[in-house]
Design a protein around this motif. Structure first.
Motif, mmCIF file in Angstrom:
data_model
loop_
_atom_site.group_PDB
_atom_site.id
_atom_site.type_symbol
_atom_site.label_atom_id
_atom_site.label_comp_id
_atom_site.label_asym_id
_atom_site.label_seq_id
_atom_site.Cartn_x
_atom_site.Cartn_y
_atom_site.Cartn_z
ATOM 1 N N LEU A 1 31.406 41.751 35.290
ATOM 2 C CA LEU A 1 30.582 42.111 36.199
ATOM 3 C C LEU A 1 29.157 42.738 35.606
ATOM 4 C CD1 LEU A 1 32.236 43.520 39.408
ATOM 5 C CD2 LEU A 1 30.655 41.297 39.176
ATOM 6 N N PHE A 2 29.737 43.518 34.576
ATOM 7 C CA PHE A 2 28.575 44.270 33.781
ATOM 8 C C PHE A 2 27.799 43.131 32.943
ATOM 9 C CE2 PHE A 2 27.131 46.495 29.713
ATOM 10 C CZ PHE A 2 26.279 47.357 30.310
ATOM 11 N N ALA A 3 28.390 42.341 32.113
ATOM 12 C CA ALA A 3 27.718 41.269 31.399
ATOM 13 C C ALA A 3 26.950 40.322 32.516
ATOM 14 C CB ALA A 3 28.877 40.334 30.934
ATOM 15 N N LEU A 4 27.531 40.257 33.832
ATOM 16 C CA LEU A 4 26.529 39.436 34.585
ATOM 17 C C LEU A 4 25.356 39.903 35.114
ATOM 18 C CD1 LEU A 4 26.485 36.672 36.293
ATOM 19 C CD2 LEU A 4 28.025 37.791 38.043
ATOM 20 N N TYR A 5 25.475 41.496 35.229
ATOM 21 C CA TYR A 5 24.445 42.146 35.701
ATOM 22 C C TYR A 5 23.451 42.099 34.617
ATOM 23 C CZ TYR A 5 22.197 46.297 37.440
ATOM 24 O OH TYR A 5 21.181 47.208 37.757
ATOM 25 N N GLN A 6 23.830 42.286 33.498
ATOM 26 C CA GLN A 6 22.864 42.300 32.315
ATOM 27 C C GLN A 6 22.009 40.884 32.138
ATOM 28 O OE1 GLN A 6 21.911 45.019 30.582
ATOM 29 N NE2 GLN A 6 22.961 46.286 32.089
ATOM 30 N N ARG B 1 39.857 45.858 34.205
ATOM 31 C CA ARG B 1 38.932 45.915 33.205
ATOM 32 C C ARG B 1 38.011 45.111 32.738
ATOM 33 N NH1 ARG B 1 41.039 49.405 27.788
ATOM 34 N NH2 ARG B 1 39.103 50.486 27.773
ATOM 35 N N ALA B 2 38.738 43.803 32.862
ATOM 36 C CA ALA B 2 38.119 42.384 32.343
ATOM 37 C C ALA B 2 37.267 42.108 33.512
ATOM 38 C CB ALA B 2 39.142 41.521 32.450
ATOM 39 N N TYR B 3 37.384 42.354 34.659
ATOM 40 C CA TYR B 3 36.485 42.010 35.846
ATOM 41 C C TYR B 3 35.378 42.999 35.586
ATOM 42 C CZ TYR B 3 34.728 41.932 40.843
ATOM 43 O OH TYR B 3 34.260 41.527 42.048
ATOM 44 N N HIS B 4 35.353 44.256 35.397
ATOM 45 C CA HIS B 4 34.475 45.215 35.470
ATOM 46 C C HIS B 4 33.570 44.834 34.304
ATOM 47 C CE1 HIS B 4 32.256 49.051 34.326
ATOM 48 N NE2 HIS B 4 32.507 49.348 35.591
ATOM 49 N N TYR C 1 29.053 45.191 41.001
ATOM 50 C CA TYR C 1 29.237 46.093 40.055
ATOM 51 C C TYR C 1 29.521 47.393 40.178
ATOM 52 C CZ TYR C 1 28.665 48.553 35.628
ATOM 53 O OH TYR C 1 28.772 49.203 34.421
ATOM 54 N N GLU C 2 28.658 48.031 41.165
ATOM 55 C CA GLU C 2 28.844 49.475 41.605
ATOM 56 C C GLU C 2 30.341 49.737 42.655
ATOM 57 O OE1 GLU C 2 25.439 50.627 43.618
ATOM 58 O OE2 GLU C 2 24.295 50.759 41.840
ATOM 59 N N ALA C 3 30.479 48.566 43.323
ATOM 60 C CA ALA C 3 31.570 48.511 44.036
ATOM 61 C C ALA C 3 33.132 48.746 43.128
ATOM 62 C CB ALA C 3 31.860 47.486 45.093
ATOM 63 N N ALA C 4 32.993 47.911 42.123
ATOM 64 C CA ALA C 4 33.920 47.839 41.046
ATOM 65 C C ALA C 4 34.165 49.179 40.391
ATOM 66 C CB ALA C 4 33.770 46.686 40.149
#
Length: 56
Positions: A10-15, A4-7, A51-54
């Motif tokens: 990744l979302f924050a990094l993507y944004q 959950r933290a990894y996801h 992000y999509e793989a996660a």
């Protein structure tokens, strides 16, 4: 819990990558006119793929 933290990370990094790409747009346009290409799209594609793989 770790996934959950990894996801979320990744979302924050993507944004963040999207925001940097938008902010760097004038610089990218000027660089392109000078014949230089900034590899922002590669970074965004790599982060998006992770992000999509996660999500799976």
């Amino acid at each position: 819990m770790i996934s959950r933290a990894y996801h979320a990370t990744l979302f924050a990094l993507y944004q963040l990558c999207i925001m940097v790409g938008i902010v760097a747009m004038p610089l990218a346009i000027a660089a392109r006119q000078a014949g230089i290409t900034l590899p922002v799209h590669r970074v965004l594609e790599n982060v998006e793929g992770a992000y999509e793989a996660a999500q799976r």
